[in-house]
Design a protein around this motif. Structure first.
Motif, PDB file in Angstrom:
ATOM      1  N   GLU A  27       0.275  -1.150   0.012  1.00 45.28           N
ATOM      2  CA  GLU A  27       0.000   0.067  -0.218  1.00 45.28           C
ATOM      3  C   GLU A  27       0.711   1.005   0.256  1.00 45.28           C
ATOM      4  N   SER A  28       2.230   1.090  -0.184  1.00 51.13           N
ATOM      5  CA  SER A  28       3.239   2.486  -0.338  1.00 51.13           C
ATOM      6  C   SER A  28       3.210   2.778   0.229  1.00 51.13           C
ATOM      7  N   THR A  29       3.725   2.307   1.652  1.00 47.16           N
ATOM      8  CA  THR A  29       3.928   2.550   3.294  1.00 47.16           C
ATOM      9  C   THR A  29       5.282   2.228   3.493  1.00 47.16           C
ATOM     10  N   ASP A  30       6.667   2.503   3.337  1.00 46.40           N
ATOM     11  CA  ASP A  30       7.925   2.678   4.025  1.00 46.40           C
ATOM     12  C   ASP A  30       8.157   2.830   5.214  1.00 46.40           C
ATOM     13  N   ALA A  31       7.089   3.754   6.170  1.00 47.53           N
ATOM     14  CA  ALA A  31       7.381   4.119   7.662  1.00 47.53           C
ATOM     15  C   ALA A  31       7.128   3.097   8.474  1.00 47.53           C
ATOM     16  N   TYR A  32       7.734   2.509   9.521  1.00 45.98           N
ATOM     17  CA  TYR A  32       7.232   2.058  10.459  1.00 45.98           C
ATOM     18  C   TYR A  32       7.696   1.214  11.478  1.00 45.98           C
ATOM     19  N   ARG A  33       7.806   1.130  13.138  1.00 51.35           N
ATOM     20  CA  ARG A  33       8.315   0.566  13.719  1.00 51.35           C
ATOM     21  C   ARG A  33       8.957  -1.574  13.235  1.00 51.35           C
ATOM     22  N   LEU A  34       9.640  -1.113  13.555  1.00 50.69           N
ATOM     23  CA  LEU A  34      10.894  -2.549  13.430  1.00 50.69           C
ATOM     24  C   LEU A  34      11.146  -2.972  14.861  1.00 50.69           C
ATOM     25  N   ILE A 113      12.446  11.713   2.091  1.00 55.23           N
ATOM     26  CA  ILE A 113      10.953  11.341   2.374  1.00 55.23           C
ATOM     27  C   ILE A 113      10.743  10.063   2.634  1.00 55.23           C
ATOM     28  N   ALA A 114       9.340  10.173   3.162  1.00 54.06           N
ATOM     29  CA  ALA A 114       8.809   8.619   3.861  1.00 54.06           C
ATOM     30  C   ALA A 114       7.806   8.680   3.018  1.00 54.06           C
ATOM     31  N   ARG A 115       6.393   7.784   3.704  1.00 56.57           N
ATOM     32  CA  ARG A 115       5.157   7.374   2.645  1.00 56.57           C
ATOM     33  C   ARG A 115       4.673   6.617   3.454  1.00 56.57           C
ATOM     34  N   GLU A 116       3.491   6.879   3.857  1.00 54.16           N
ATOM     35  CA  GLU A 116       1.965   6.307   4.457  1.00 54.16           C
ATOM     36  C   GLU A 116       1.383   5.948   3.458  1.00 54.16           C
ATOM     37  N   MET A 117       0.600   4.807   2.983  1.00 56.46           N
ATOM     38  CA  MET A 117      -0.212   4.588   2.909  1.00 56.46           C
ATOM     39  C   MET A 117      -0.622   5.223   1.072  1.00 56.46           C
ATOM     40  N   GLY A 118       0.139   6.051   0.824  1.00 52.80           N
ATOM     41  CA  GLY A 118       0.266   6.670  -0.606  1.00 52.80           C
ATOM     42  C   GLY A 118       0.711   8.407  -0.441  1.00 52.80           C
ATOM     43  N   VAL A 119       0.852   8.968   0.824  1.00 53.96           N
ATOM     44  CA  VAL A 119       0.986   9.879   1.530  1.00 53.96           C
ATOM     45  C   VAL A 119       2.851  10.289   1.740  1.00 53.96           C
ATOM     46  N   LYS A 120       3.033  11.194   1.106  1.00 54.39           N
ATOM     47  CA  LYS A 120       4.166  11.547   1.741  1.00 54.39           C
ATOM     48  C   LYS A 120       4.600  12.376   2.014  1.00 54.39           C
ATOM     49  N   TYR A 121       5.478  11.890   3.574  1.00 55.90           N
ATOM     50  CA  TYR A 121       6.276  13.109   4.829  1.00 55.90           C
ATOM     51  C   TYR A 121       7.545  13.137   5.178  1.00 55.90           C
ATOM     52  N   GLN A 122       7.437  14.325   4.873  1.00 56.47           N
ATOM     53  CA  GLN A 122       8.934  14.749   5.172  1.00 56.47           C
ATOM     54  C   GLN A 122       9.866  14.876   6.516  1.00 56.47           C
ATOM     55  N   MET A 146      -8.288   9.181   6.794  1.00 57.78           N
ATOM     56  CA  MET A 146      -8.603   8.896   5.127  1.00 57.78           C
ATOM     57  C   MET A 146      -9.572   8.704   5.020  1.00 57.78           C
ATOM     58  N   ALA A 147      -9.982   6.953   5.959  1.00 53.71           N
ATOM     59  CA  ALA A 147     -10.996   6.046   5.305  1.00 53.71           C
ATOM     60  C   ALA A 147     -12.235   7.284   4.788  1.00 53.71           C
ATOM     61  N   GLU A 148     -12.453   7.871   6.069  1.00 50.75           N
ATOM     62  CA  GLU A 148     -13.936   8.588   6.503  1.00 50.75           C
ATOM     63  C   GLU A 148     -13.507   9.892   5.457  1.00 50.75           C
ATOM     64  N   ALA A 149     -12.494  10.396   5.184  1.00 47.17           N
ATOM     65  CA  ALA A 149     -12.382  10.879   3.872  1.00 47.17           C
ATOM     66  C   ALA A 149     -12.921  10.517   2.936  1.00 47.17           C
ATOM     67  N   ALA A 150     -12.359   9.598   2.335  1.00 49.61           N
ATOM     68  CA  ALA A 150     -12.145   9.110   1.268  1.00 49.61           C
ATOM     69  C   ALA A 150     -14.187   8.192   1.515  1.00 49.61           C
ATOM     70  N   GLY A 151     -14.795   8.256   2.086  1.00 52.13           N
ATOM     71  CA  GLY A 151     -15.586   7.901   1.711  1.00 52.13           C
ATOM     72  C   GLY A 151     -16.914   8.942   2.344  1.00 52.13           C
ATOM     73  N   GLN A 152     -16.537  10.222   1.964  1.00 52.87           N
ATOM     74  CA  GLN A 152     -16.994  11.574   1.706  1.00 52.87           C
ATOM     75  C   GLN A 152     -18.135  11.795   2.691  1.00 52.87           C
ATOM     76  N   VAL A 167      -2.563  14.076  10.382  1.00 55.36           N
ATOM     77  CA  VAL A 167      -3.576  13.568  10.224  1.00 55.36           C
ATOM     78  C   VAL A 167      -3.931  14.825   9.473  1.00 55.36           C
ATOM     79  N   GLY A 168      -3.485  16.409   9.226  1.00 55.21           N
ATOM     80  CA  GLY A 168      -4.261  17.071   8.156  1.00 55.21           C
ATOM     81  C   GLY A 168      -4.216  16.349   6.633  1.00 55.21           C
ATOM     82  N   VAL A 169      -2.726  16.337   6.459  1.00 55.54           N
ATOM     83  CA  VAL A 169      -2.375  16.672   5.430  1.00 55.54           C
ATOM     84  C   VAL A 169      -2.916  15.088   4.593  1.00 55.54           C
ATOM     85  N   ALA A 170      -2.739  13.687   5.621  1.00 49.63           N
ATOM     86  CA  ALA A 170      -3.441  12.136   5.328  1.00 49.63           C
ATOM     87  C   ALA A 170      -5.306  12.868   4.982  1.00 49.63           C
ATOM     88  N   ALA A 171      -5.729  13.656   5.672  1.00 45.31           N
ATOM     89  CA  ALA A 171      -7.072  14.013   5.316  1.00 45.31           C
ATOM     90  C   ALA A 171      -7.436  14.528   4.369  1.00 45.31           C
TER      91      ALA A 171
END
Length: 342
Positions: A27-34, A113-122, A146-152, A167-171
């Motif tokens: 899902e295009s996420t490369d930011a996570y706790r290992l 640049i890290a990605r989370e669910m397709g969103v880019k974060y510096q 994001m699910a709430e926003a995508a579902g209108q 959160v704001g950028v993701a929304a």
């Protein structure tokens, strides 16, 4: 801890994440706790991936150079191209204390640049503050927003204590048309503005440098006094009353304000009430509490009583649980996240 024992713990944690990492990468996420040391065998040690950055942090004691080398060697053999930065935060107030070589400091102060669910974060490993620019345990909440926003179901969002506005950028990325991020740190908001531009979203987001109480009181129509305890109030941005489809409330554990204090242990309702009154009828409020000693059911009961007293009873409550890279022995995660339909 001996290098061999530490490597064994890292290996077990990595194996446990096999399926999760595959799903995140898909899902295009490369930011996570290992490695989540408090549960996975070395309390106070965390290892996080943010894109090409491998951020190692210790909170209880300083890591020996051999341990840092063992961590770097282990992950180099598992994930190609990672650049390690070690932040020793075992001193008082969790301030970063360890010096870095010139080469390591260059890596630490260069944004990636890290990605989370397709969103880019510096992301930057070392900056004027001490915390990472994106809190990874909050991914589950960003996912839900994001699910709430995508579902209108939400078109407008108020993000209070926004920090770097993740959160704001993701929304906005997911489809919210109007997003307001409120924080008192101009530096943090600047990161949020950069992330909005990075995702080609600047027209959908507004950034307000303000005390959270001042912003919420104005949006909710409560208004604010000219003086508190005999002292004149400092100037705040003027805001017109407005109700939001979703309000996201993620306050620090404790902070001082001209209106009083932010205290997640003893007085969360002082924040909750104005946030609730900023939420549209039939809207959604997401509340976070990162204090481990706060019992989640007692906290929910506190919020339900506060909502009834304000004349806006909670119609539905849903727990949002941190994802599997933040394991828990007993299901009692320090970070508690509640989605409330009001």
């Amino acid at each position: 801890m001996a290098q061999e024992a530490l490597t064994a713990l890292l290996d077990a944690a990595h194996a446990a994440r096999g399926g999760l990492l595959a799903r995140l990468h898909a899902e295009s996420t490369d930011a996570y706790r290992l490695f989540h040391g408090s549960v996975e065998g070395e309390s106070g040690l965390t290892v996080d991936r943010y894109g090409e950055l491998l951020l190692v942090q210790s909170f209880h004691r300083t890591l020996e150079p051999a341990a840092v080398e063992a961590i770097e060697s282990f992950y180099r053999s598992r994930i190609a191209g990672l650049k390690l930065v070690y932040n020793d935060r075992s001193a008082k107030n969790s301030r970063i204390g360890n010096p870095l070589s010139a080469e390591a400091m260059a890596i630490a102060t260069t944004p990636v640049i890290a990605r989370e669910m397709g969103v880019k974060y510096q992301i930057q490993a070392r900056h004027d503050g001490q915390d990472p620019w994106l809190f990874l345990d909050l991914r589950a909440a960003r996912r839900r927003v994001m699910a709430e926003a995508a579902g209108q179901s939400i078109k407008s969002l108020l993000n209070v204590f926004a920090y770097t506005c993740g959160v704001g950028v993701a929304a906005a990325k997911a489809g919210a048309d109007f997003v307001v991020n409120v924080d008192f740190s101009e530096t943090a908001l600047k990161v949020g503005k950069d992330n909005a531009a990075l995702n080609e979203l600047p027209q959908r987001l507004r950034f307000i440098k303000s005390d959270a109480f001042a912003a919420m009181r104005q949006y909710s129509g409560i208004g604010q006094p000219q003086r508190v305890r005999g002292k004149p109030m400092p100037p705040f941005p003027k805001l017109e009353p407005r109700a939001f489809d979703l309000v996201f409330l993620d306050p620090p554990r404790y902070a001082k304000s001209p209106f009083g204090v932010v205290d997640l242990v003893n007085d969360y309702p002082a924040l909750f009430k104005p946030a609730l009154l900023c939420t549209a009828e039939g809207g959604t409020l997401v509340c976070c509490n990162n204090v481990a000693q706060v019992e989640r059911e007692a906290w929910l009961d506190q919020l339900e009583r506060s909502a009834r007293k304000a004349g806006r009873p909670i119609r539905e409550a849903e727990w949002i649980v941190p994802e599997a890279d933040f394991p828990s022995r007993d299901g009692k995660h320090p970070l508690k996240m509640l989605l409330l339909r009001v």
